[in-house]
Design an enzyme around this catalytic site. Structure first.
Site, PDB file in Angstrom:
ATOM      1  N   ASP A   1       1.041  -1.113  -0.117  1.00 23.83           N
ATOM      2  CA  ASP A   1       0.005  -0.037  -0.007  1.00 23.83           C
ATOM      3  C   ASP A   1       0.821   1.393  -0.012  1.00 23.83           C
ATOM      4  O   ASP A   1       2.033   1.230   0.464  1.00 23.83           O
ATOM      5  CB  ASP A   1      -1.012   0.071   1.297  1.00 23.83           C
ATOM      6  CG  ASP A   1      -2.229   1.075   0.967  1.00 23.83           C
ATOM      7  OD1 ASP A   1      -2.937   0.903   1.993  1.00 23.83           O
ATOM      8  OD2 ASP A   1      -2.111   1.702  -0.013  1.00 23.83           O
TER       9      ASP A   1
ATOM     10  N   ASP B   1      -7.873  -7.462   1.272  1.00 24.71           N
ATOM     11  CA  ASP B   1      -6.832  -7.352   2.288  1.00 24.71           C
ATOM     12  C   ASP B   1      -7.576  -6.675   3.372  1.00 24.71           C
ATOM     13  O   ASP B   1      -8.472  -6.118   3.460  1.00 24.71           O
ATOM     14  CB  ASP B   1      -5.669  -6.704   2.072  1.00 24.71           C
ATOM     15  CG  ASP B   1      -5.723  -5.081   2.316  1.00 24.71           C
ATOM     16  OD1 ASP B   1      -6.378  -4.298   1.633  1.00 24.71           O
ATOM     17  OD2 ASP B   1      -5.327  -4.882   3.393  1.00 24.71           O
TER      18      ASP B   1
ATOM     19  N   CYS C   1     -12.717 -27.908  10.588  1.00 23.57           N
ATOM     20  CA  CYS C   1     -11.543 -27.085   9.852  1.00 23.57           C
ATOM     21  C   CYS C   1     -10.495 -28.431  10.129  1.00 23.57           C
ATOM     22  O   CYS C   1     -10.140 -28.809  10.973  1.00 23.57           O
ATOM     23  CB  CYS C   1     -11.137 -26.009  10.689  1.00 23.57           C
ATOM     24  SG  CYS C   1      -9.611 -25.123  10.101  1.00 23.57           S
TER      25      CYS C   1
ATOM     26  N   CYS D   1      -7.396 -27.303   9.685  1.00 26.88           N
ATOM     27  CA  CYS D   1      -5.884 -26.541   9.839  1.00 26.88           C
ATOM     28  C   CYS D   1      -5.020 -27.166  10.987  1.00 26.88           C
ATOM     29  O   CYS D   1      -5.585 -28.115  11.818  1.00 26.88           O
ATOM     30  CB  CYS D   1      -6.236 -25.283  10.138  1.00 26.88           C
ATOM     31  SG  CYS D   1      -6.212 -24.753  11.735  1.00 26.88           S
TER      32      CYS D   1
ATOM     33  N   CYS E   1      -6.451 -26.780  14.338  1.00 26.06           N
ATOM     34  CA  CYS E   1      -7.485 -27.598  14.568  1.00 26.06           C
ATOM     35  C   CYS E   1      -7.526 -29.275  14.595  1.00 26.06           C
ATOM     36  O   CYS E   1      -8.139 -29.849  15.617  1.00 26.06           O
ATOM     37  CB  CYS E   1      -8.936 -27.401  13.655  1.00 26.06           C
ATOM     38  SG  CYS E   1      -9.384 -25.660  13.910  1.00 26.06           S
TER      39      CYS E   1
ATOM     40  N   HIS F   1      -5.201 -20.298  12.338  1.00 25.17           N
ATOM     41  CA  HIS F   1      -6.318 -20.688  12.023  1.00 25.17           C
ATOM     42  C   HIS F   1      -7.381 -19.781  11.375  1.00 25.17           C
ATOM     43  O   HIS F   1      -8.056 -19.900  10.380  1.00 25.17           O
ATOM     44  CB  HIS F   1      -7.477 -21.325  13.298  1.00 25.17           C
ATOM     45  CG  HIS F   1      -8.844 -21.466  12.784  1.00 25.17           C
ATOM     46  ND1 HIS F   1      -9.409 -22.474  12.299  1.00 25.17           N
ATOM     47  CD2 HIS F   1      -9.765 -20.509  13.317  1.00 25.17           C
ATOM     48  CE1 HIS F   1     -10.548 -22.177  12.240  1.00 25.17           C
ATOM     49  NE2 HIS F   1     -11.105 -21.212  12.759  1.00 25.17           N
TER      50      HIS F   1
HETATM   51  N1  LIG Z   1      -3.993   3.819  -0.102  1.00 26.79           N
HETATM   52  C1  LIG Z   1      -5.172   3.426   0.224  1.00 26.79           C
HETATM   53  N2  LIG Z   1      -6.214   4.058  -0.125  1.00 26.79           N
HETATM   54  C2  LIG Z   1      -7.515   3.866   0.160  1.00 26.79           C
HETATM   55  O1  LIG Z   1      -8.427   4.418   0.127  1.00 26.79           O
HETATM   56  C3  LIG Z   1      -7.505   2.891   1.450  1.00 26.79           C
HETATM   57  C4  LIG Z   1      -8.989   2.598   2.019  1.00 26.79           C
HETATM   58  C5  LIG Z   1      -8.861   1.683   3.133  1.00 26.79           C
HETATM   59  N3  LIG Z   1      -9.920   1.129   3.920  1.00 26.79           N
HETATM   60  C6  LIG Z   1      -9.393   0.315   4.692  1.00 26.79           C
HETATM   61  N4  LIG Z   1     -10.107  -0.169   5.831  1.00 26.79           N
HETATM   62  C7  LIG Z   1      -9.378  -0.982   6.751  1.00 26.79           C
HETATM   63  C8  LIG Z   1     -10.363  -1.172   7.856  1.00 26.79           C
HETATM   64  N5  LIG Z   1     -10.074  -2.060   9.099  1.00 26.79           N
HETATM   65  C9  LIG Z   1     -11.078  -2.939   9.395  1.00 26.79           C
HETATM   66  C10 LIG Z   1     -10.583  -4.025  10.447  1.00 26.79           C
HETATM   67  C11 LIG Z   1      -9.852  -3.208  11.449  1.00 26.79           C
HETATM   68  C12 LIG Z   1      -8.655  -2.269  11.090  1.00 26.79           C
HETATM   69  C13 LIG Z   1      -9.500  -1.310   9.929  1.00 26.79           C
HETATM   70  N6  LIG Z   1      -7.971   0.175   4.820  1.00 26.79           N
HETATM   71  C14 LIG Z   1      -7.846   1.002   3.554  1.00 26.79           C
HETATM   72  C15 LIG Z   1      -6.498   1.091   2.931  1.00 26.79           C
HETATM   73  C16 LIG Z   1      -6.365   2.170   1.937  1.00 26.79           C
HETATM   74  N7  LIG Z   1      -5.326   2.162   1.279  1.00 26.79           N
HETATM   75 ZN   LIG Z   2      -8.577 -24.537  12.020  1.00 26.95          ZN
END
Ligand SMILES: Nc1nc(=O)c2cc3nc(NCCN4CCCCC4)[nH]c3cc2[nH]1
Ligand SMILES: [Zn+2]
Length: 375
Positions: A95, A269, A307, A309, A312, A338
């Site tokens: 990223d 991701d 599962c 894995c 498990c 897991h």
């Molecule tokens: N370069 C860049 N541009 C984005 O608009 C972007 C938008 C994004 N939106 C997320 N959300 C992550 C949400 N995540 C959910 C689990 C807990 C921690 C935060 N990650 C991102 C990464 C990003 N990276």
């Molecule tokens: Zn498992």
């Protein structure tokens, strides 16, 4: 010379419209739809590369912002690049730092040129621009790089999102111009536009006119409801070329992976599976299971009976609970193993369901068991 990143469409699911494909990269092929484990600081926390390969992780993600601050991209370049530094010989996506600067750095000031900020680690005054983000990613040597963008906060005023999105398009062009090795490392653009359809359309038009090898959908999973995220996907995904990979950033809950795949997204991701694992929360075929809870103190069965894995097959819920309660590192490793295996296995089942033209049925069956009846 062959383009760094090419997308091979295999088939479209007759029931859902989801697509099965392959992304070809200098470090190997990625079968899509795919989930990318996150290795922010050049490690997928507590996992070894061998364990990631054992669960068939085909690509991992790392972060320009974090590696810029520590250990510094010059050290990683001197080590021979990120693949060598972390002993991972499969594809890596990095990223660009856009999101992390805004979510982590302090005292940040954004201008047309780039972003001035203070390191969240030691307060050092730093600067990232499209050119700097590309210099860092070129030093890391990732297979897929992300353009430097601004991810607008949510909610955000229309005018702010419009100005930010137009700047992100100008920044994308600067990234393309300053990319040192476009033929052996792919650069994806990131579509912005907030929750505004006309701005999403404008962003997609600007970026697809610059012909990037792949496109990410940014600005989502930033606090909006899942329904709103799906709504934005419904009109944004069709704006992207169907012969290029589509990557939805920051999304990684089972329901969102299914709904995103159904809408034609190829890559995902999220830190979710590894982050929740570290406090003893696991994803199982029967839904979320917080293994540190007292009810599992004498539960000698596997975490997830369905599962296969390593965790498990060899350890009980009682043992996992004991390790997590005792802050034993091995417990974090077992829950992380897991959770990642669970999501990678889910994506294997998604790909198989697309092959069999039954992804909607699979989604309904999964939601029924996982306890997502309201979707
Ligand atoms: N370069 C860049 N541009 C984005 O608009 C972007 C938008 C994004 N939106 C997320 N959300 C992550 C949400 N995540 C959910 C689990 C807990 C921690 C935060 N990650 C991102 C990464 C990003 N990276
Ligand atoms: Zn498992």
């Amino acid at each position: 010379m062959a383009a760094a990143i090419t997308y091979e469409h295999i088939k479209t699911c007759k029931q859902s419209g989801a697509r099965l494909g392959r992304v070809h990269t200098p470090h190997g092929v990625i079968e899509t739809p795919t989930f990318m484990p996150v290795g922010t600081l050049a490690t997928v926390k507590t996992m070894s590369p061998e364990e990631l390969k054992a669960m068939d992780a085909q690509i991992i993600l790392s972060n320009t912002y974090h590696l810029f601050l520590r250990p510094g991209h010059d050290i990683i370049k001197e080590a021979g690049g990120l693949h060598k530094f972390m002993n991972w010989d499969r594809p890596i996506l990095t990223d660009s730092g856009g999101f992390q600067v805004f979510s982590l750095a302090e005292m940040r000031k954004i201008t047309e040129e780039g972003v001035n900020f203070r390191s969240h680690l030691n307060g050092d005054k730093l600067f990232i621009s499209p050119e700097v983000a590309m210099e860092i990613q070129n030093a890391l040597g990732s297979d897929i790089m992300m353009a430097f963008d601004e991810c607008p906060p949510y909610p955000a005023e229309y005018d702010y999102v419009k100005k930010s999105t137009e700047r992100t398009s100008r920044w994308a062009e600067r990234c393309l111009k300053s990319h040192a090795r476009p033929h052996d490392q792919g650069l994806f653009a990131i579509v912005q536009g907030g929750m505004y359809e006309d701005l999403r359309r404008q962003s997609a038009r600007d970026l697809t006119s610059m012909d990037f090898p792949g496109y990410a959908i940014g600005g989502l999973s930033v606090g909006e409801s899942k329904q709103l995220m799906y709504e934005v996907l419904d009109y944004t995904v069709p704006l992207l070329p169907d012969n290029k990979p589509r990557y939805l950033m920051g999304v990684g809950s089972p329901d969102a992976l299914l709904e995103g795949s159904i809408r034609g997204v190829d890559m995902f991701d999220c830190v979710l599976p590894t982050r929740i694992a570290r406090n003893g929360t696991t994803m199982t075929s029967q839904g979320r299971l917080v293994v540190r809870n007292a009810q599992y103190a004498r539960d000698f069965g596997p975490l997830d009976p369905e599962c296969d894995c390593y965790t498990c097959r060899h350890y009980s819920r009682a043992y996992l609970r004991h390790l997590i309660k005792s802050d034993e590192t091995f417990g974090l490793r077992l829950t992380t193993y897991h959770n990642l295996h669970f999501l990678l296995n889910l994506m294997r089942n998604v790909r198989q369901s697309i092959m069999e033209d039954r992804l909607l049925d699979f989604r309904d069956e999964f939601f029924e068991k996982y306890g997502l009846h309201d979707n």
